[in-house]
Design a protein around this motif. Structure first.
Motif, PDB file in Angstrom:
ATOM      1  N   HIS A 120     -34.151 -71.039  46.429  1.00  0.00           N
ATOM      2  CA  HIS A 120     -36.029 -70.763  46.754  1.00  0.00           C
ATOM      3  C   HIS A 120     -36.748 -71.021  47.881  1.00  0.00           C
ATOM      4  CE1 HIS A 120     -33.807 -72.054  42.686  1.00  0.00           C
ATOM      5  NE2 HIS A 120     -33.115 -72.444  43.458  1.00  0.00           N
ATOM      6  N   SER A 166     -38.714 -73.444  50.170  1.00  0.00           N
ATOM      7  CA  SER A 166     -38.657 -74.633  49.954  1.00  0.00           C
ATOM      8  C   SER A 166     -39.380 -75.010  51.210  1.00  0.00           C
ATOM      9  CB  SER A 166     -37.715 -75.082  49.771  1.00  0.00           C
ATOM     10  OG  SER A 166     -37.032 -75.459  51.250  1.00  0.00           O
ATOM     11  N   GLU A 177     -34.492 -71.870  50.653  1.00  0.00           N
ATOM     12  CA  GLU A 177     -32.358 -72.452  50.036  1.00  0.00           C
ATOM     13  C   GLU A 177     -32.009 -72.606  49.044  1.00  0.00           C
ATOM     14  OE1 GLU A 177     -32.399 -77.408  50.843  1.00  0.00           O
ATOM     15  OE2 GLU A 177     -34.668 -76.911  50.903  1.00  0.00           O
ATOM     16  N   ARG A 217     -40.004 -80.700  47.612  1.00  0.00           N
ATOM     17  CA  ARG A 217     -40.037 -79.949  48.837  1.00  0.00           C
ATOM     18  C   ARG A 217     -40.130 -78.431  48.408  1.00  0.00           C
ATOM     19  NH1 ARG A 217     -34.686 -81.626  49.272  1.00  0.00           N
ATOM     20  NH2 ARG A 217     -33.014 -79.874  49.483  1.00  0.00           N
ATOM     21  N   PHE A 218     -39.570 -78.140  46.866  1.00  0.00           N
ATOM     22  CA  PHE A 218     -39.197 -77.191  46.234  1.00  0.00           C
ATOM     23  C   PHE A 218     -40.657 -76.547  45.634  1.00  0.00           C
ATOM     24  CE2 PHE A 218     -35.149 -77.850  46.872  1.00  0.00           C
ATOM     25  CZ  PHE A 218     -34.398 -77.094  47.489  1.00  0.00           C
ATOM     26  N   SER A 248     -48.181 -77.192  48.774  1.00  0.00           N
ATOM     27  CA  SER A 248     -47.228 -77.257  48.595  1.00  0.00           C
ATOM     28  C   SER A 248     -47.464 -79.201  48.077  1.00  0.00           C
ATOM     29  CB  SER A 248     -46.431 -77.616  50.281  1.00  0.00           C
ATOM     30  OG  SER A 248     -45.529 -78.816  49.741  1.00  0.00           O
TER      31      SER A 248
END
Length: 267
Positions: free
Chosen positions: A183, A185, A198, A216-217, A233
């Protein structure tokens, strides 16, 4: 020669509003042709008058975006996006609650719950560069694909998340996956948000809390018009997924004021 204002060609131009524009440009007349018993063909005509043309020009002049971009004419899809971007505004509805509930919610940490397994799509930037994955460095690049190279583009899977606490400036929350356990991140290094790939199991991402570092994902997917999308984000607000003008350059995170492309089309 002085500039001509199309509104000067209309009566009571100061009273022109959206209703007048719509009624003048979409005043359809129908003509019915009987083919057989119970079967008719209806042909709709939009009378082309000077007044309709003047209203159309006024509508174009009110658009927020230019009909050209970087010195080139817009494609049909980009033109549709530009028109709809001037007409459609994304609105996030904020939930209301009693003061006691609001106070408790403010103190509580949010939990994002996954609500679907994800829809597949590819991402294209302003210059129709696709996002590809380099096998050597495991890095995302923006590349113009030609010929038989279309299989190089990444098929992302977007999983949607919801939270019981919604703020006015937030949009749809998504997870961007390349594979089942790989994914996109974000991390912070030297005061700069960095985009990384990650690995993480699907089960660990089923529920994500702000208490930890798993947000963070996640990204806020902000939609403009019909097909322009931005990914901000969740953990590092104000940092967006972006591409460069140049070919074969890395996909990175940047601020809104950076000279990079923040909008993507999803195919």
């Amino acid at each position: 020669m002085c500039d001509f204002d199309p509104s000067q060609a209309l009566d009571d131009s100061c009273e022109v509003d959206a209703t007048g524009f719509e009624s003048s440009c979409f005043n359809m007349t129908d003509e019915i042709f009987k083919l057989d018993e119970g079967l008719d063909v209806v042909v709709s005509h939009n009378p082309r008058t000077l007044r309709s043309v003047a209203y159309l020009l006024l509508g174009v002049n009110r658009m927020q975006k230019s009909l050209t971009q970087c010195g080139r004419e817009l494609s049909d899809d980009e033109l549709c996006c530009a028109i709809m971007d001037s007409l459609v505004t994304e609105t996030v509805v904020e939930r209301t609650a009693s003061s006691a509930t609001t106070s408790a919610s403010a103190e509580a940490k949010r939990v994002y719950e996954r609500v679907n397994s994800g829809n597949q799509c590819t991402l294209l930037d302003l210059y129709r560069k696709h996002i590809v994955l380099t096998s050597e460095e495991c890095q995302l690049l923006a590349v113009t694909l030609k010929g038989g190279n279309c299989e190089r583009k990444v098929n992302f899977k977007l999983a949607r998340y919801i939270s019981s606490i919604i703020k006015p400036d937030e949009s749809l929350t998504v997870l961007l996956s390349l594979k089942s356990n790989l994914h996109i991140s974000c991390s912070m290094k030297d005061d700069k948000a960095v985009l990384t790939l990650e690995e993480c199991s699907k089960e660990d991402l089923k529920s994500i809390s702000e208490d930890g570092d798993m947000d963070r994902f996640l990204f806020f997917k902000r939609t403009k018009g019909m097909c322009e999308n931005m990914f901000e984000s969740v953990k590092y607000r104000g940092w967006f997924i972006s591409t460069s003008d140049a070919e074969n350059q890395p996909v990175e995170l940047c601020k809104v004021d950076a000279k990079r492309h923040l909008t993507f089309r999803m195919d």
